[in-house]
Enzyme design. Structure first.
Site, mmCIF file in Angstrom:
data_model
loop_
_atom_site.group_PDB
_atom_site.id
_atom_site.type_symbol
_atom_site.label_atom_id
_atom_site.label_comp_id
_atom_site.label_asym_id
_atom_site.label_seq_id
_atom_site.Cartn_x
_atom_site.Cartn_y
_atom_site.Cartn_z
ATOM 1 N N SER A 112 26.665 50.633 -34.279
ATOM 2 C CA SER A 112 25.727 51.351 -33.200
ATOM 3 C C SER A 112 24.721 52.169 -33.861
ATOM 4 C CB SER A 112 26.519 52.302 -32.258
ATOM 5 O OG SER A 112 25.733 52.826 -31.174
ATOM 6 N N HIS A 113 24.798 53.689 -33.655
ATOM 7 C CA HIS A 113 23.817 54.360 -34.321
ATOM 8 C C HIS A 113 24.099 54.776 -35.712
ATOM 9 C CE1 HIS A 113 26.795 56.673 -32.141
ATOM 10 N NE2 HIS A 113 26.631 57.827 -32.854
ATOM 11 N N ASP A 276 18.270 52.815 -31.019
ATOM 12 C CA ASP A 276 19.110 52.975 -31.933
ATOM 13 C C ASP A 276 19.500 51.600 -32.739
ATOM 14 O OD1 ASP A 276 20.746 51.957 -30.065
ATOM 15 O OD2 ASP A 276 22.439 52.749 -30.463
ATOM 16 N N ASP A 278 21.796 49.162 -32.258
ATOM 17 C CA ASP A 278 22.095 47.861 -31.845
ATOM 18 C C ASP A 278 21.210 47.952 -30.438
ATOM 19 O OD1 ASP A 278 23.770 49.967 -30.509
ATOM 20 O OD2 ASP A 278 25.138 48.401 -30.012
ATOM 21 N N ASP A 280 21.196 49.863 -27.781
ATOM 22 C CA ASP A 280 22.070 50.380 -26.194
ATOM 23 C C ASP A 280 21.654 51.761 -26.108
ATOM 24 O OD1 ASP A 280 23.483 51.437 -27.999
ATOM 25 O OD2 ASP A 280 25.296 50.869 -27.643
ATOM 26 N N ARG A 281 20.724 52.624 -26.869
ATOM 27 C CA ARG A 281 20.734 54.144 -26.872
ATOM 28 C C ARG A 281 19.059 54.211 -26.655
ATOM 29 N NH1 ARG A 281 25.451 57.735 -29.046
ATOM 30 N NH2 ARG A 281 27.122 56.279 -29.196
ATOM 31 N N LYS A 375 25.208 49.949 -22.167
ATOM 32 C CA LYS A 375 23.910 50.729 -21.719
ATOM 33 C C LYS A 375 22.845 49.819 -22.446
ATOM 34 C CE LYS A 375 25.998 53.497 -25.803
ATOM 35 N NZ LYS A 375 27.366 53.203 -25.412
#
Length: 542
Positions: A112-113, A276, A278, A280-281, A375
């Site tokens: 992720s982030h 971010d 991947d 999703d943010r 998300k």
């Protein structure tokens, strides 16, 4: 052609709410990735005849890991695996592809982030046939299998060409390499008024999108600059890199400082956004006006009907427990349901599948809807653009109107990162021990009105999730939440969420730091966090 490799359990393979995350070199160790992948397959009672989607955010080891997964899928009897070209798939695009192709599930590679690179982080998670993260009973089964695993299956085959769109086979399994953007872009066009957004850009509206050298670069470039006609250069840091250009792909004012400085400067564009690692943010910021993720969720819920995909209205709004109550105010005024869930997008899946909620969000910069089961950072940016195109107001004007109509929840989050685990547990256990006696206690300048450990009863399947974070309410409309985060790979991260309600008719332009200072003082006095951890200040404030 297929072989069985003898192995043994490896310590530390328990997935958290966002899958399994460790340092990249741990994943690169002998049998580590293969053990976990085989445990996924075994926990599903095998994958014979399965169609799977596989992709990731392009971080270091992404392509190598995909080669291992493909060979293992073939050896375990999968019928087909769909892979994003060059191994690239944003998390929301992977969710959409699972749903569109009616696949049995998918494996997403990302931390992720978190930063990427040989000395940084890597991650893996399994998404089910609804496109959403595996529920707790599935991740528990995966972990259980890692504790007893004694073999894995893998094809003795050459590496696949991930860079060429088309199909190939290994044994009885087909591998299809697809353009990672095409299907996702087509979905976005069904949800938003692209003509209105094109007209917005043609009118001279300016924007900067920081892709942070992460996975959304190709998506944002194709949609914003290609389909919607934003000027070339609107997307900065557009090329995904294995180490995200040495940056930290977390879209917040700290790590997206270059964008924030630009948006707060004299020559700021009208609108700024970031996503971010991947995809999703998201971070939303107007000219001189940063929008907190909690406020963004509330504004999008209040204005979603302006986009064609949501013109029918919303069934409900769901937020994670640490997220501010701003969206609750919107739901109440709209006369729709509102839900408070534990942190972790999988908790929204049941609500979305059951039609109880349409839009969901987390304070950690995740927002999405029932179009996928993850998300979706770029989705949030496009919905904001749709709202701006219809309302013909600036971000600052929209926020001012929103607070005037619904009231404001002043809100911030403190992250104390890489805290020694024993110290972090002491902070939490100290507050837990006080829960039965803390009501009425004076903490700094405030008095405790209520406190509990958050537990969640799923309204769809009746499952319970206990001990999901500590909540403390103070007299005067203040609230604090404390959680230990599972998204890091070293020590523990203590997250402290601070909130102060301001009702309609109040002062919505007060200094946020000053408004929240009494809440900060109360929490520090109550938990003794600085003394126990030795930390005088958080690492990150968002």
């Amino acid at each position: 052609m297929f072989k069985e490799v003898k192995t043994a359990p490896i310590e530390g393979q328990k997935p958290g709410t966002s899958g399994l995350r460790k340092k990249t070199k741990v994943f690169m160790g002998e049998h580590y990735l293969a053990n976990f992948v085989q445990s996924i397959f075994d926990s599903l009672d095998g994958i014979t005849g399965f169609d799977l989607v596989v992709g990731g955010d392009g971080r270091f080891f992404n392509a190598d890991a995909i080669q291992i997964i493909l060979k293992m899928a073939a050896a375990n009897g999968a019928a087909k695996v769909i892979v994003g070209k060059d191994g690239i798939l944003s998390t929301p695009a992977a969710s959409h592809l699972i749903r569109k192709r009616k696949a049995n599930g998918g494996i997403i590679l990302s931390a992720s982030h978190n930063p990427g690179g040989p000395d940084e982080d890597f991650g893996i998670k399994y998404n089910g046939e609804n496109g959403g993260p595996a529920p707790e009973h599935m991740t528990a089964a995966m972990f259980d299998r890692t504790t007893t695993i004694d073999r894995y299956l893998i094809a003795d085959a050459p590496d696949f060409d991930l860079g060429t769109i088309g199909t190939t086979t290994v044994g009885d399994m087909t591998v299809e390499i697809v353009d990672p953007v095409t299907d996702y872009s087509a979905l976005m066009e069904t949800l938003f008024d692209f003509d209105a957004i094109r007209a917005l850009f043609k009118s001279g509206f300016t924007m900067t999108f920081d892709a942070m050298h992460a996975v959304t670069g190709p998506y944002a470039t194709a949609i914003l600059e290609g389909t919607l006609g934003a000027p070339k250069g609107t997307v900065m840091n557009a090329i995904p890199l294995e180490d995200f250009g040495g940056g930290h792909p977390d879209p917040n004012p700290i790590w997206a400082k270059t964008l924030m400085d630009k948006m707060m400067g004299d020559a700021a564009p009208d609108f700024g956004a970031a996503s971010d690692g991947d995809g999703d943010r998201n971070m939303i910021v107007g000219k001189g006006a940063y929008v907190t993720p909690s406020d963004s969720l509330a504004v999008l819920a209040a204005n979603a009907h302006l986009a064609p995909g949501y013109a029918r209205g919303l069934a409900g709004v769901a937020r994670s427990m640490p997220t501010s109550g701003a969206s609750d105010r919107v739901a109440a005024k709209l006369g729709i349901a509102s839900f408070e869930t534990p942190t972790g997008w999988k908790f929204f899946g049941n609500l979305l599948d059951a039609g109880k909620a349409t839009i969901c969000g987390e304070e950690s910069a995740g927002t999405g809807s029932d179009h996928v089961r993850e998300k979706d950072g770029l989705w949030a940016v496009l919905l904001w653009l749709n709202v701006l195109a219809v309302r013909k107001q600036s971000v600052a004007e929209i926020m001012a109107d929103h607070w005037s109509e619904y009231g404001r929840n002043y809100y911030t989050r403190y992250d104390y990162e890489a805290v020694p685990t024993d110290a972090a547990n002491t902070v939490m256990s100290g507050l837990i021990d006080q829960l039965d006696t803390v009501v009425g206690q004076v903490a700094g300048p405030l008095t405790v009105a209520k406190a509990d450990q958050f537990s969640y009863l799923d309204p769809v399947d009746g499952s319970h999730s206990h001990n999901q974070g500590l909540r403390v309410w103070f007299d005067g409309g203040a609230r604090a939440v404390l959680r230990l985060s599972g998204t890091g790979t070293e020590g523990a991260t203590i997250r402290v969420y601070l909130e102060q309600e301001q009702e309609v008719g109040g002062d919505f332009n007060a200094d946020k730091e000053a408004v929240l200072a009494p809440v900060v003082d109360a929490v520090m006095a109550l938990t003794k966090l600085p003394t126990i951890t030795g930390r005088d200040a958080p690492n990150v404030i968002t």
